[in-house]
Design a protein around this motif. Structure first.
Motif, PDB file in Angstrom:
ATOM      1  N   GLN A 104       0.827  -1.197   0.000  1.00 49.54           N
ATOM      2  CA  GLN A 104       0.000   0.000   0.000  1.00 49.54           C
ATOM      3  C   GLN A 104       0.867   1.256   0.000  1.00 49.54           C
ATOM      4  OE1 GLN A 104      -2.111  -0.871   3.676  1.00 49.54           O
ATOM      5  NE2 GLN A 104      -3.955  -1.375   2.522  1.00 49.54           N
ATOM      6  N   LEU A 105       0.311   2.340  -0.549  1.00 48.95           N
ATOM      7  CA  LEU A 105       0.924   3.661  -0.539  1.00 48.95           C
ATOM      8  C   LEU A 105      -0.029   4.639   0.129  1.00 48.95           C
ATOM      9  CD1 LEU A 105       2.065   3.922  -4.266  1.00 48.95           C
ATOM     10  CD2 LEU A 105       3.412   3.072  -2.338  1.00 48.95           C
ATOM     11  N   SER A 106       0.540   5.677   0.759  1.00 50.29           N
ATOM     12  CA  SER A 106      -0.292   6.729   1.334  1.00 50.29           C
ATOM     13  C   SER A 106       0.552   7.967   1.598  1.00 50.29           C
ATOM     14  CB  SER A 106      -0.942   6.258   2.643  1.00 50.29           C
ATOM     15  OG  SER A 106      -1.830   7.248   3.136  1.00 50.29           O
ATOM     16  N   ASN A 107      -0.124   9.092   1.764  1.00 47.42           N
ATOM     17  CA  ASN A 107       0.518  10.314   2.240  1.00 47.42           C
ATOM     18  C   ASN A 107       0.207  10.532   3.709  1.00 47.42           C
ATOM     19  OD1 ASN A 107       1.867  11.279  -0.141  1.00 47.42           O
ATOM     20  ND2 ASN A 107      -0.180  11.545  -1.007  1.00 47.42           N
ATOM     21  N   ASP A 108      -0.565   9.640   4.295  1.00 44.07           N
ATOM     22  CA  ASP A 108      -0.949   9.674   5.708  1.00 44.07           C
ATOM     23  C   ASP A 108      -0.150   8.611   6.454  1.00 44.07           C
ATOM     24  OD1 ASP A 108      -2.229   9.706   8.171  1.00 44.07           O
ATOM     25  OD2 ASP A 108      -4.046   8.723   7.436  1.00 44.07           O
ATOM     26  N   ALA A 109       0.646   9.016   7.427  1.00 44.29           N
ATOM     27  CA  ALA A 109       1.506   8.088   8.176  1.00 44.29           C
ATOM     28  C   ALA A 109       0.716   6.996   8.890  1.00 44.29           C
ATOM     29  CB  ALA A 109       2.362   8.852   9.177  1.00 44.29           C
ATOM     30  N   LYS A 110      -0.538   7.282   9.247  1.00 42.90           N
ATOM     31  CA  LYS A 110      -1.362   6.287   9.956  1.00 42.90           C
ATOM     32  C   LYS A 110      -2.146   5.398   8.998  1.00 42.90           C
ATOM     33  CE  LYS A 110      -1.742   9.057  14.089  1.00 42.90           C
ATOM     34  NZ  LYS A 110      -2.612   9.679  15.076  1.00 42.90           N
ATOM     35  N   PHE A 111      -2.075   5.680   7.712  1.00 38.64           N
ATOM     36  CA  PHE A 111      -2.818   4.927   6.694  1.00 38.64           C
ATOM     37  C   PHE A 111      -4.315   4.893   7.005  1.00 38.64           C
ATOM     38  CE2 PHE A 111       1.276   4.010   5.205  1.00 38.64           C
ATOM     39  CZ  PHE A 111       1.190   3.468   3.933  1.00 38.64           C
ATOM     40  N   ALA A 112      -4.808   6.010   7.566  1.00 43.78           N
ATOM     41  CA  ALA A 112      -6.234   6.123   7.871  1.00 43.78           C
ATOM     42  C   ALA A 112      -7.004   6.701   6.685  1.00 43.78           C
ATOM     43  CB  ALA A 112      -6.441   6.997   9.104  1.00 43.78           C
ATOM     44  N   ASN A 120      -2.667  -7.073  -3.382  1.00 44.22           N
ATOM     45  CA  ASN A 120      -3.303  -7.692  -2.222  1.00 44.22           C
ATOM     46  C   ASN A 120      -3.591  -9.163  -2.537  1.00 44.22           C
ATOM     47  OD1 ASN A 120      -4.928  -8.598  -0.136  1.00 44.22           O
ATOM     48  ND2 ASN A 120      -6.190  -6.765  -0.052  1.00 44.22           N
ATOM     49  N   SER A 121      -2.828 -10.060  -1.904  1.00 46.41           N
ATOM     50  CA  SER A 121      -3.054 -11.501  -2.089  1.00 46.41           C
ATOM     51  C   SER A 121      -3.711 -12.127  -0.861  1.00 46.41           C
ATOM     52  CB  SER A 121      -1.732 -12.211  -2.396  1.00 46.41           C
ATOM     53  OG  SER A 121      -0.863 -12.161  -1.284  1.00 46.41           O
ATOM     54  N   ASP A 122      -4.290 -11.290   0.004  1.00 46.88           N
ATOM     55  CA  ASP A 122      -4.967 -11.764   1.219  1.00 46.88           C
ATOM     56  C   ASP A 122      -6.388 -12.194   0.853  1.00 46.88           C
ATOM     57  OD1 ASP A 122      -6.030 -12.218   3.719  1.00 46.88           O
ATOM     58  OD2 ASP A 122      -5.727 -10.181   4.456  1.00 46.88           O
ATOM     59  N   ASP A 123      -6.552 -13.455   0.491  1.00 49.01           N
ATOM     60  CA  ASP A 123      -7.844 -13.917  -0.020  1.00 49.01           C
ATOM     61  C   ASP A 123      -8.910 -14.156   1.039  1.00 49.01           C
ATOM     62  OD1 ASP A 123      -6.844 -16.230   1.088  1.00 49.01           O
ATOM     63  OD2 ASP A 123      -6.931 -17.407  -0.748  1.00 49.01           O
ATOM     64  N   ASP A 124      -8.557 -14.043   2.336  1.00 56.68           N
ATOM     65  CA  ASP A 124      -9.569 -14.236   3.381  1.00 56.68           C
ATOM     66  C   ASP A 124      -9.656 -13.050   4.345  1.00 56.68           C
ATOM     67  OD1 ASP A 124      -7.213 -14.525   4.773  1.00 56.68           O
ATOM     68  OD2 ASP A 124      -7.650 -16.534   5.532  1.00 56.68           O
ATOM     69  N   ASP A 125      -9.035 -11.926   4.000  1.00 56.90           N
ATOM     70  CA  ASP A 125      -9.047 -10.696   4.797  1.00 56.90           C
ATOM     71  C   ASP A 125      -8.468 -10.890   6.198  1.00 56.90           C
ATOM     72  OD1 ASP A 125      -9.440  -7.991   5.292  1.00 56.90           O
ATOM     73  OD2 ASP A 125     -11.512  -8.261   5.956  1.00 56.90           O
ATOM     74  N   SER A 126      -7.492 -11.769   6.340  1.00 53.50           N
ATOM     75  CA  SER A 126      -6.898 -12.000   7.661  1.00 53.50           C
ATOM     76  C   SER A 126      -6.061 -10.817   8.138  1.00 53.50           C
ATOM     77  CB  SER A 126      -6.063 -13.286   7.664  1.00 53.50           C
ATOM     78  OG  SER A 126      -5.046 -13.218   6.702  1.00 53.50           O
ATOM     79  N   CYS A 127      -5.667  -9.926   7.223  1.00 53.28           N
ATOM     80  CA  CYS A 127      -4.926  -8.715   7.613  1.00 53.28           C
ATOM     81  C   CYS A 127      -5.867  -7.544   7.918  1.00 53.28           C
ATOM     82  CB  CYS A 127      -3.953  -8.301   6.516  1.00 53.28           C
ATOM     83  SG  CYS A 127      -2.591  -9.447   6.272  1.00 53.28           S
ATOM     84  N   GLY A 128      -7.154  -7.710   7.624  1.00 52.38           N
ATOM     85  CA  GLY A 128      -8.120  -6.656   7.899  1.00 52.38           C
ATOM     86  C   GLY A 128      -8.078  -5.494   6.913  1.00 52.38           C
ATOM     87  N   GLN A 129      -7.535  -5.714   5.730  1.00 53.16           N
ATOM     88  CA  GLN A 129      -7.445  -4.664   4.717  1.00 53.16           C
ATOM     89  C   GLN A 129      -8.351  -4.936   3.524  1.00 53.16           C
ATOM     90  OE1 GLN A 129      -5.347  -1.831   5.311  1.00 53.16           O
ATOM     91  NE2 GLN A 129      -5.680  -2.892   7.248  1.00 53.16           N
ATOM     92  N   GLY A 130      -9.245  -5.893   3.673  1.00 53.63           N
ATOM     93  CA  GLY A 130     -10.124  -6.285   2.584  1.00 53.63           C
ATOM     94  C   GLY A 130      -9.570  -7.495   1.858  1.00 53.63           C
ATOM     95  N   LYS A 131     -10.472  -8.252   1.250  1.00 57.55           N
ATOM     96  CA  LYS A 131     -10.051  -9.426   0.489  1.00 57.55           C
ATOM     97  C   LYS A 131      -9.354  -8.987  -0.792  1.00 57.55           C
ATOM     98  CE  LYS A 131     -13.415 -12.831   1.973  1.00 57.55           C
ATOM     99  NZ  LYS A 131     -14.383 -13.835   1.537  1.00 57.55           N
ATOM    100  N   GLY A 132      -8.247  -9.653  -1.064  1.00 56.69           N
ATOM    101  CA  GLY A 132      -7.503  -9.337  -2.275  1.00 56.69           C
ATOM    102  C   GLY A 132      -7.745 -10.360  -3.356  1.00 56.69           C
TER     103      GLY A 132
END
Length: 179
Positions: A104-112, A120-132
């Motif tokens: 991920q990229l952002s200009n916000d240090a907190k990524f809020a 995103n290869s997280d196919d079950d959203d285990s990282c909490g960033q959405g399913k990839g």
């Protein structure tokens, strides 16, 4: 594994504008939890080789985890290249698969806010960033390039899950190419 990328599909080079350079070299790195092995600064020290016995590895036992690079100012990002540790020299004969990789990229240090997800290869959203929907892939000593298409950002965050064979999330190097 569902959505697994065939190794021959991996591209090992990228084309970028002539003025593109590594903008992450020796930049500060933070993480969601302290590493259990290695020094966090190794992630941007331009040493992608993990060592004969994995001695240049930065490991995180608490999963999922993330590392974040502060580029110091906004840059146009062309590519993010990352290397997960392959372990000892003997183990490198069998490439490793790492699950739940998110770049991920952002200009916000907190990524809020203002977050752009490049991979995103997280196919079950285990990282909490959405399913990839990006494929899980087999890492090698060549690392993995993730195109950024000239997105503007100051911060780069990479989520990592466990190695498919078990064990912690392990990084050796991340290079951010930009202008």
């Amino acid at each position: 594994m569902p959505n697994f990328e065939k190794p021959e599909a991996v591209k090992k080079a990228f084309l970028a504008p002539a003025d593109t350079k590594i903008v992450s070299l020796n930049k500060p790195v933070t993480s969601s939890t302290p590493p259990t092995k290695g020094q966090i600064g190794w992630i941007t020290d331009d040493e992608a080789f993990c060592g004969q016995e994995g001695e240049n590895t930065v490991s995180f036992e608490t999963l999922p985890c993330w590392i974040q690079i502060d580029l110091g100012s906004k840059h146009l990002i062309d590519q993010v290249w990352l290397w997960h540790d392959q372990g000892t020299l003997a183990r490198r004969l069998t490439p490793e698969v790492f699950e739940d990789v998110i770049v991920q990229l952002s200009n916000d240090a907190k990524f809020a806010s203002d977050v752009v997800t490049l991979f995103n290869s997280d196919d079950d959203d285990s990282c909490g960033q959405g399913k990839g929907t990006d494929p899980t892939y087999m890492d090698s000593n060549h690392g993995r390039g993730v195109p950024a298409g000239g997105q503007q950002a100051r911060y780069v965050r990479i989520w990592g899950g466990k190695a498919y064979s078990g064990g912690p999330c392990r990084f050796t190097e991340v290079t951010v190419w930009g202008r």
